[in-house]
Design a protein around this motif. Structure first.
Motif, PDB file in Angstrom:
ATOM      1  N   MET A   1      17.976   2.330  -2.458  1.00  0.00           N
ATOM      2  CA  MET A   1      17.600   1.021  -2.942  1.00  0.00           C
ATOM      3  C   MET A   1      17.022   1.176  -4.351  1.00  0.00           C
ATOM      4  SD  MET A   1      15.347  -1.825  -0.960  1.00  0.00           S
ATOM      5  CE  MET A   1      16.396  -3.234  -0.805  1.00  0.00           C
ATOM      6  N   ARG A   2      17.266   0.144  -5.195  1.00  0.00           N
ATOM      7  CA  ARG A   2      16.823   0.177  -6.586  1.00  0.00           C
ATOM      8  C   ARG A   2      16.306  -1.210  -6.979  1.00  0.00           C
ATOM      9  NH1 ARG A   2      21.563   1.878 -10.118  1.00  0.00           N
ATOM     10  NH2 ARG A   2      20.931   3.994  -9.620  1.00  0.00           N
ATOM     11  N   ILE A   3      15.050  -1.279  -7.443  1.00  0.00           N
ATOM     12  CA  ILE A   3      14.398  -2.539  -7.801  1.00  0.00           C
ATOM     13  C   ILE A   3      13.894  -2.459  -9.239  1.00  0.00           C
ATOM     14  CG2 ILE A   3      12.434  -4.069  -7.299  1.00  0.00           C
ATOM     15  CD1 ILE A   3      14.561  -4.159  -5.117  1.00  0.00           C
ATOM     16  N   ILE A   4      14.003  -3.585  -9.954  1.00  0.00           N
ATOM     17  CA  ILE A   4      13.430  -3.723 -11.299  1.00  0.00           C
ATOM     18  C   ILE A   4      12.146  -4.527 -11.168  1.00  0.00           C
ATOM     19  CG2 ILE A   4      13.761  -4.612 -13.636  1.00  0.00           C
ATOM     20  CD1 ILE A   4      16.837  -4.649 -12.945  1.00  0.00           C
ATOM     21  N   VAL A   5      11.095  -4.087 -11.844  1.00  0.00           N
ATOM     22  CA  VAL A   5       9.841  -4.837 -11.890  1.00  0.00           C
ATOM     23  C   VAL A   5       9.551  -5.174 -13.343  1.00  0.00           C
ATOM     24  CG1 VAL A   5       7.352  -4.822 -11.434  1.00  0.00           C
ATOM     25  CG2 VAL A   5       8.926  -3.707  -9.821  1.00  0.00           C
ATOM     26  N   GLY A   6       9.368  -6.465 -13.601  1.00  0.00           N
ATOM     27  CA  GLY A   6       8.986  -6.931 -14.923  1.00  0.00           C
ATOM     28  C   GLY A   6       7.531  -7.363 -14.908  1.00  0.00           C
ATOM     29  N   ILE A   7       6.824  -7.050 -15.972  1.00  0.00           N
ATOM     30  CA  ILE A   7       5.418  -7.442 -16.103  1.00  0.00           C
ATOM     31  C   ILE A   7       5.287  -8.218 -17.408  1.00  0.00           C
ATOM     32  CG2 ILE A   7       3.045  -6.623 -16.387  1.00  0.00           C
ATOM     33  CD1 ILE A   7       3.838  -4.112 -14.796  1.00  0.00           C
ATOM     34  N   THR A   8       4.754  -9.437 -17.328  1.00  0.00           N
ATOM     35  CA  THR A   8       4.572 -10.237 -18.541  1.00  0.00           C
ATOM     36  C   THR A   8       3.092 -10.419 -18.822  1.00  0.00           C
ATOM     37  OG1 THR A   8       4.528 -12.436 -17.544  1.00  0.00           O
ATOM     38  CG2 THR A   8       6.710 -11.462 -17.947  1.00  0.00           C
ATOM     39  N   GLY A   9       2.792 -11.229 -19.818  1.00  0.00           N
ATOM     40  CA  GLY A   9       1.435 -11.351 -20.306  1.00  0.00           C
ATOM     41  C   GLY A   9       0.513 -12.273 -19.543  1.00  0.00           C
ATOM     42  N   ALA A  10       0.937 -12.823 -18.427  1.00  0.00           N
ATOM     43  CA  ALA A  10       0.016 -13.630 -17.624  1.00  0.00           C
ATOM     44  C   ALA A  10      -1.022 -12.726 -16.977  1.00  0.00           C
ATOM     45  CB  ALA A  10       0.780 -14.399 -16.545  1.00  0.00           C
ATOM     46  N   SER A  11      -2.176 -13.261 -16.706  1.00  0.00           N
ATOM     47  CA  SER A  11      -3.184 -12.499 -15.969  1.00  0.00           C
ATOM     48  C   SER A  11      -2.642 -12.207 -14.575  1.00  0.00           C
ATOM     49  CB  SER A  11      -4.473 -13.318 -15.866  1.00  0.00           C
ATOM     50  OG  SER A  11      -5.448 -12.581 -15.166  1.00  0.00           O
ATOM     51  N   GLY A  12      -3.041 -11.069 -14.023  1.00  0.00           N
ATOM     52  CA  GLY A  12      -2.585 -10.702 -12.683  1.00  0.00           C
ATOM     53  C   GLY A  12      -1.726  -9.463 -12.677  1.00  0.00           C
ATOM     54  N   SER A  13      -1.848  -8.630 -13.701  1.00  0.00           N
ATOM     55  CA  SER A  13      -1.028  -7.418 -13.757  1.00  0.00           C
ATOM     56  C   SER A  13      -1.320  -6.463 -12.598  1.00  0.00           C
ATOM     57  CB  SER A  13      -1.186  -6.718 -15.100  1.00  0.00           C
ATOM     58  OG  SER A  13      -2.532  -6.439 -15.365  1.00  0.00           O
ATOM     59  N   LEU A  14      -2.451  -6.634 -11.943  1.00  0.00           N
ATOM     60  CA  LEU A  14      -2.749  -5.820 -10.763  1.00  0.00           C
ATOM     61  C   LEU A  14      -1.688  -6.002  -9.681  1.00  0.00           C
ATOM     62  CD1 LEU A  14      -4.641  -3.828  -9.355  1.00  0.00           C
ATOM     63  CD2 LEU A  14      -6.010  -5.774  -8.593  1.00  0.00           C
ATOM     64  N   TYR A  15      -1.140  -7.199  -9.583  1.00  0.00           N
ATOM     65  CA  TYR A  15      -0.043  -7.441  -8.630  1.00  0.00           C
ATOM     66  C   TYR A  15       1.163  -6.566  -8.971  1.00  0.00           C
ATOM     67  CZ  TYR A  15      -2.430 -11.734  -7.097  1.00  0.00           C
ATOM     68  OH  TYR A  15      -3.329 -12.652  -6.608  1.00  0.00           O
ATOM     69  N   GLY A  16       1.539  -6.525 -10.246  1.00  0.00           N
ATOM     70  CA  GLY A  16       2.677  -5.713 -10.660  1.00  0.00           C
ATOM     71  C   GLY A  16       2.434  -4.231 -10.432  1.00  0.00           C
ATOM     72  N   TYR A  17       1.263  -3.769 -10.819  1.00  0.00           N
ATOM     73  CA  TYR A  17       0.921  -2.355 -10.640  1.00  0.00           C
ATOM     74  C   TYR A  17       0.923  -1.971  -9.160  1.00  0.00           C
ATOM     75  CZ  TYR A  17      -1.828   1.955 -10.750  1.00  0.00           C
ATOM     76  OH  TYR A  17      -2.268   3.237 -10.567  1.00  0.00           O
ATOM     77  N   THR A  18       0.356  -2.824  -8.326  1.00  0.00           N
ATOM     78  CA  THR A  18       0.322  -2.552  -6.882  1.00  0.00           C
ATOM     79  C   THR A  18       1.728  -2.536  -6.300  1.00  0.00           C
ATOM     80  OG1 THR A  18      -1.880  -3.531  -6.745  1.00  0.00           O
ATOM     81  CG2 THR A  18      -0.665  -3.294  -4.670  1.00  0.00           C
ATOM     82  N   LEU A  19       2.589  -3.454  -6.751  1.00  0.00           N
ATOM     83  CA  LEU A  19       3.977  -3.470  -6.282  1.00  0.00           C
ATOM     84  C   LEU A  19       4.700  -2.191  -6.677  1.00  0.00           C
ATOM     85  CD1 LEU A  19       6.447  -4.879  -5.027  1.00  0.00           C
ATOM     86  CD2 LEU A  19       6.872  -5.882  -7.293  1.00  0.00           C
ATOM     87  N   ILE A  20       4.524  -1.750  -7.919  1.00  0.00           N
ATOM     88  CA  ILE A  20       5.184  -0.527  -8.386  1.00  0.00           C
ATOM     89  C   ILE A  20       4.761   0.669  -7.540  1.00  0.00           C
ATOM     90  CG2 ILE A  20       5.303   1.108 -10.322  1.00  0.00           C
ATOM     91  CD1 ILE A  20       5.023  -1.505 -12.130  1.00  0.00           C
ATOM     92  N   ARG A  21       3.483   0.771  -7.263  1.00  0.00           N
ATOM     93  CA  ARG A  21       2.994   1.878  -6.423  1.00  0.00           C
ATOM     94  C   ARG A  21       3.524   1.774  -4.992  1.00  0.00           C
ATOM     95  NH1 ARG A  21      -3.017   3.510  -6.999  1.00  0.00           N
ATOM     96  NH2 ARG A  21      -2.135   5.016  -5.585  1.00  0.00           N
ATOM     97  N   ALA A  22       3.575   0.564  -4.449  1.00  0.00           N
ATOM     98  CA  ALA A  22       4.088   0.372  -3.085  1.00  0.00           C
ATOM     99  C   ALA A  22       5.564   0.760  -3.009  1.00  0.00           C
ATOM    100  CB  ALA A  22       3.895  -1.077  -2.637  1.00  0.00           C
ATOM    101  N   LEU A  23       6.353   0.354  -3.989  1.00  0.00           N
ATOM    102  CA  LEU A  23       7.771   0.718  -4.007  1.00  0.00           C
ATOM    103  C   LEU A  23       7.931   2.235  -4.084  1.00  0.00           C
ATOM    104  CD1 LEU A  23       9.091  -2.054  -6.413  1.00  0.00           C
ATOM    105  CD2 LEU A  23       9.608  -1.848  -3.968  1.00  0.00           C
ATOM    106  N   HIS A  24       7.126   2.882  -4.904  1.00  0.00           N
ATOM    107  CA  HIS A  24       7.159   4.343  -5.013  1.00  0.00           C
ATOM    108  C   HIS A  24       6.834   4.986  -3.667  1.00  0.00           C
ATOM    109  CE1 HIS A  24       6.649   8.334  -6.717  1.00  0.00           C
ATOM    110  NE2 HIS A  24       5.467   8.398  -6.126  1.00  0.00           N
ATOM    111  N   GLN A  25       5.783   4.497  -3.011  1.00  0.00           N
ATOM    112  CA  GLN A  25       5.390   5.050  -1.707  1.00  0.00           C
ATOM    113  C   GLN A  25       6.467   4.844  -0.648  1.00  0.00           C
ATOM    114  OE1 GLN A  25       1.599   3.115  -1.166  1.00  0.00           O
ATOM    115  NE2 GLN A  25       0.507   4.627  -2.400  1.00  0.00           N
ATOM    116  N   LEU A  26       7.266   3.794  -0.806  1.00  0.00           N
ATOM    117  CA  LEU A  26       8.350   3.528   0.130  1.00  0.00           C
ATOM    118  C   LEU A  26       9.633   4.283  -0.231  1.00  0.00           C
ATOM    119  CD1 LEU A  26       7.752  -0.308   0.562  1.00  0.00           C
ATOM    120  CD2 LEU A  26       7.434   1.462   2.329  1.00  0.00           C
TER     121      LEU A  26
END
Length: 188
Positions: free
Chosen positions: A1-26
């Motif tokens: 499986m292959r997923i792209i994660v985009g992070i933009t300038g809205a507040s809430g980058s912790l969501y993106g970072y947590t998703l990236i780590r979760a995908l890595h762990q999976l």
């Protein structure tokens, strides 16, 4: 499986970072692209630099329109933009693909792959809502960063995991980030 994660300038980058780590762990191959402001907000809110993400994902520069994720022939299982600013959302809704992030989103849409957009800004005005409607009508999942509270969170990470779990559900990725409603006790 292959997923792209985009992070933009809205507040809430912790969501993106947590998703990236979760995908890595999976064990899921992850490609990351961030807007210029997204890079700054990630650093400001989380103390994380883009170079730090290389431990978990392939990191692409937003101005590199020759990157693999800019092409439909590079097969992915979907893309998540989290957090998604109204600027990026508007560009995607109107077919603007002048950066790698917006180009990759356009490619995911044209290839009829899953695109999940997690808007974080509030309140919305009518143009924001129309842009979200345009994307929803094109098959994009709009998943606002609005955590639930029925799991009785006591820590910030539980609220973040609630949203990340919903994102993974939208991508049909199994996870154990949170207990699902009805798995234990349904009574309040």
């Amino acid at each position: 499986m292959r997923i792209i994660v985009g992070i933009t300038g809205a507040s809430g980058s912790l969501y993106g970072y947590t998703l990236i780590r979760a995908l890595h762990q999976l064990g899921i191959e992850t490609h990351v692209v961030a807007t210029e402001t997204g890079v700054k907000v990630l650093q400001f809110e989380c103390g994380i630099k883009m170079e730090d993400l290389k431990e978990y994902a392939v990191v692409h520069h937003n101005q590199n329109l020759f990157a693999s994720i800019a092409s439909g022939s590079f097969k992915t299982d979907g893309m998540v933009i989290v957090p998604c600013s109204m600027n990026s959302l508007g560009a995607i809704a109107n077919g603007v693909g002048d950066t790698l992030l917006t180009r990759a989103a356009s490619v995911v849409m044209k290839e009829r792959r899953n695109l999940v957009i997690v808007p974080r800004e509030a309140p919305f005005h009518v143009i924001h809502l129309r842009n979200m409607t345009t994307l929803a009508e094109a098959g994009v999942s709009i998943l606002p960063a609005s955590p639930g509270f029925y799991h009785r969170p006591t820590e910030i990470w539980e609220l973040v995991n609630f949203i990340v779990a919903r994102i993974l559900d939208e991508l049909d990725i199994e996870h154990e980030l949170m207990e699902r409603w009805g798995e234990k006790n349904e009574s309040p």
